[in-house]
Design an enzyme around this catalytic site. Structure first.
Site, mmCIF file in Angstrom:
data_model
loop_
_atom_site.group_PDB
_atom_site.id
_atom_site.type_symbol
_atom_site.label_atom_id
_atom_site.label_comp_id
_atom_site.label_asym_id
_atom_site.label_seq_id
_atom_site.Cartn_x
_atom_site.Cartn_y
_atom_site.Cartn_z
ATOM 1 N N HIS A 75 0.919 -1.351 -0.052
ATOM 2 C CA HIS A 75 -0.050 -0.145 -0.139
ATOM 3 C C HIS A 75 0.924 1.148 -0.015
ATOM 4 C CE1 HIS A 75 -3.549 -2.368 1.407
ATOM 5 N NE2 HIS A 75 -2.445 -3.256 1.954
ATOM 6 N N PHE A 76 0.859 1.928 -0.925
ATOM 7 C CA PHE A 76 1.789 3.055 -1.132
ATOM 8 C C PHE A 76 1.082 4.315 -1.264
ATOM 9 C CE2 PHE A 76 5.397 0.767 -3.244
ATOM 10 C CZ PHE A 76 5.786 0.410 -2.115
ATOM 11 N N ARG A 77 -0.273 4.550 -0.802
ATOM 12 C CA ARG A 77 -0.763 5.843 -0.374
ATOM 13 C C ARG A 77 -1.142 6.867 -1.139
ATOM 14 N NH1 ARG A 77 -2.822 2.413 3.245
ATOM 15 N NH2 ARG A 77 -1.518 2.007 5.209
ATOM 16 N N ASN A 107 -6.731 0.743 -2.099
ATOM 17 C CA ASN A 107 -7.252 1.637 -1.051
ATOM 18 C C ASN A 107 -6.521 3.037 -1.041
ATOM 19 O OD1 ASN A 107 -5.389 0.194 0.096
ATOM 20 N ND2 ASN A 107 -6.202 0.272 2.039
ATOM 21 N N HIS A 193 -9.221 -10.194 0.493
ATOM 22 C CA HIS A 193 -8.800 -9.910 1.839
ATOM 23 C C HIS A 193 -10.013 -10.577 2.566
ATOM 24 C CE1 HIS A 193 -7.820 -7.138 5.592
ATOM 25 N NE2 HIS A 193 -8.693 -7.930 5.838
ATOM 26 N N HIS A 248 -2.582 -12.295 2.700
ATOM 27 C CA HIS A 248 -2.299 -12.629 4.219
ATOM 28 C C HIS A 248 -3.215 -13.460 5.123
ATOM 29 C CE1 HIS A 248 -5.323 -9.773 4.144
ATOM 30 N NE2 HIS A 248 -4.694 -8.551 3.827
ATOM 31 N N ASP A 319 2.402 -6.868 2.478
ATOM 32 C CA ASP A 319 1.313 -6.000 2.917
ATOM 33 C C ASP A 319 1.989 -4.829 3.488
ATOM 34 O OD1 ASP A 319 -1.272 -5.243 3.471
ATOM 35 O OD2 ASP A 319 -1.646 -6.783 4.869
ATOM 36 N N HIS A 323 1.464 3.564 8.584
ATOM 37 C CA HIS A 323 0.605 4.707 9.123
ATOM 38 C C HIS A 323 1.716 5.520 10.135
ATOM 39 C CE1 HIS A 323 -3.110 3.003 7.911
ATOM 40 N NE2 HIS A 323 -2.662 1.937 8.370
HETATM 41 O O1 DOR Z 1 -3.537 -3.983 8.388
HETATM 42 C C1 DOR Z 1 -3.823 -3.655 7.178
HETATM 43 N N1 DOR Z 1 -3.589 -2.376 6.704
HETATM 44 N N2 DOR Z 1 -4.691 -4.378 6.570
HETATM 45 C C2 DOR Z 1 -5.387 -3.926 5.396
HETATM 46 O O2 DOR Z 1 -6.203 -4.704 4.866
HETATM 47 C C3 DOR Z 1 -5.038 -2.536 4.922
HETATM 48 C C4 DOR Z 1 -3.842 -1.983 5.278
HETATM 49 C C5 DOR Z 1 -3.725 -0.641 5.061
HETATM 50 O O3 DOR Z 1 -4.169 -0.123 3.866
HETATM 51 O O4 DOR Z 1 -3.590 0.368 6.139
#
Ligand code: DOR
Length: 459
Positions: A75-77, A107, A193, A248, A319, A323
């Site tokens: 996930h690179f945001r 996402n 997921h 996962h 994964d 954050h």
């Molecule tokens: O822990 C997680 N973080 N699981 C996910 O399915 C999404 C991911 C996130 O994008 O932060």
């Protein structure tokens, strides 16, 4: 010793772009002591290339040359949440850790659920991606189920992603009828997921108390939540004849179920579920160990290793889900789930190799051949003539300590801070360019969009 194509050896004026010499090279038939000749981003020769001409030579004596590691879950945001990560810093983290290719999750903000959103991500990668890249198309229920058959064929799309349970962001497809509609639209593999949304909602009050602690996370999102969703999606996969990829996986009952259903799905586990366990990780790291689906007790971790050792697991993905420290400092359960991982995937697996948990062949199977097979990737996943010149070069004996300070991620932390590992990626080569050598990033971002066999006809 293999012989290189004679036209290359006999042609004295042939100039390789790069020769990787003196390495132990992991080829499809096993480890071979050979030089590797690279030209225009492709592998073009093996053998003794001591006398050949090259623009650049890399002596990797004592090191192992592996096919480039493919991390099929990050996930690179970007766009929308660049304060946590962006495509430049995320792909920089990848090559710093020995990963040459990433598949990024939908996402973001906006979610990657339309052709425009995917095109925007590809545009943003131009001259900014250090590693190769492709993107998942996110399933958004009725909003794009019909369109999915076309969306999944777009350039730069590695497949479809479904969140069956709410996690970070707003993507969610929780009802069987909607899941079925998505599975019936298109043919490519669908990454899942698997956590059961109804059960997550039902159990949420468990962690909405004054005394809730992050130690409760695996009890709220319990094994039954994961197992139920996995059971439901396997049944729907069978009904619709759609190939699945279960992301996962975390628990012993799921591994047992998946072992009996390998004709329906491929399987991913993460290095964090293979390395950390409850309650130890929560006691030591608090909410930094919080992710979805959660890290569980040792018996479940043992089952994941059993799945690796018995071939149930096809790929390892990080994964990587950054954050910020501020976000992680909130009181649980207001904290977001996820941890960094793309930069630590290779060292952690090499350390497990050192500890006898897997062989080098199996490591490569899980990180290169596996993703290439699961996602139908063109020209990657093995070191062979004509394949892309992506390499992860490793020192199996290097002893290093993973630290927060090493992290290229914008959030600047890793759950593995302070961990000593044996095994380290010394060089990352992306399309014939040495992008990382001895922990230093070199040159400019050179990553390319990944091509897939099952969409080739459409581009
Ligand atoms: O822990 C997680 N973080 N699981 C996910 O399915 C999404 C991911 C996130 O994008 O932060």
């Amino acid at each position: 010793m293999l012989t290189p194509p004679t036209e290359l050896l006999s042609n004295k004026t042939f100039l390789y772009d790069l020769i990787i010499e003196n390495g132990l090279v992991m080829m499809p038939q096993g480890l071979v002591h050979t030089d590797v000749g690279v030209y225009q981003g492709k592998i073009v020769a093996f053998g003794g290339l001591k006398n050949a001409e090259a623009k650049q030579r890399l002596d990797v004596h004592g090191l192992h040359v592996l096919p480039g590691v493919i991390d099929s879950q990050v996930h690179f945001r970007e766009p929308g949440l660049e304060y946590k990560e962006d495509l430049e810093s995320g792909t920089r983290s990848a090559i710093a850790g020995g990963v040459t290719t990433v598949f990024e999750m939908p996402n973001t903000n906006p979610n990657t659920t339309t052709a425009e959103a995917l095109a925007e991500k590809l545009r943003r990668c131009e001259n900014r991606a250090w590693s190769n890249y492709a993107f998942y198309m996110g399933a958004a229920g009725t909003e794009n189920a019909q369109a999915m058959a076309e969306l999944e064929l777009l350039k730069g799309c590695c497949g479809v992603k479904i969140f069956m349970g709410s996690s970070t962001g707003t993507l969610l497809v929780s009802e069987d009828s909607q899941l079925e509609a998505v599975l019936r639209s298109g043919r490519r593999r669908v990454a899942i997921h698997a956590e059961d949304e109804a059960r997550l909602i039902e159990r949420k009050p468990l962690v909405q108390t004054e005394t809730a602690r992050v130690q409760d996370h695996p009890h709220w999102r319990d094994v039954t939540s994961a197992l139920r969703a996995t059971q439901r999606i396997l049944a729907l996969g069978e009904k619709t004849k759609r190939p699945l990829h279960l992301l996962h996986i975390t628990s012993a009952p799921e591994i047992e179920l998946l072992a009996k259903n390998k004709h329906l799905t491929t399987v991913e586990v993460t290095p964090q579920h293979l390395t950390l366990f409850a309650p130890d990780c929560y006691d030591r790291m608090g909410t930094y160990a919080q992710m979805n689906p959660p890290i569980r007790e040792k018996e479940h971790q043992d089952a994941l290793w059993w799945g690796i050792q018995n071939g149930v697991v096809d790929v390892i993905g990080s994964d990587h889900a950054p954050h910020t420290k501020e976000e992680k400092a909130k009181p649980y359960p207001a904290t977001p789930a996820g941890m960094t991982g793309v930069q630590t995937l290779v060292p952690l697996l090499l350390n497990h190799l050192h500890n006898g948990k897997l062989t080098l062949e199996r490591l490569v199977d899980l990180t290169s051949y596996g993703p290439a097979r699961v996602f139908n990737i063109m020209g990657k996943g093995r070191i062979a003539l004509g394949y892309d010149a992506d390499f992860t070069i490793v020192d199996l004996n290097a002893k290093r300590v993973i630290t927060h300070a090493m992290m290229q991620s914008k959030v600047g932390w890793t759950p593995f801070d302070g961990m000593q590992v044996t095994g380290w990626a010394t060089h990352t080569i992306v399309g014939g360019h040495i992008a990382m050598a001895e922990d230093e990033l070199l040159g400019k971002p050179q990553g390319q969009v990944v091509q897939f066999w099952d969409t080739k006809a459409y581009h």
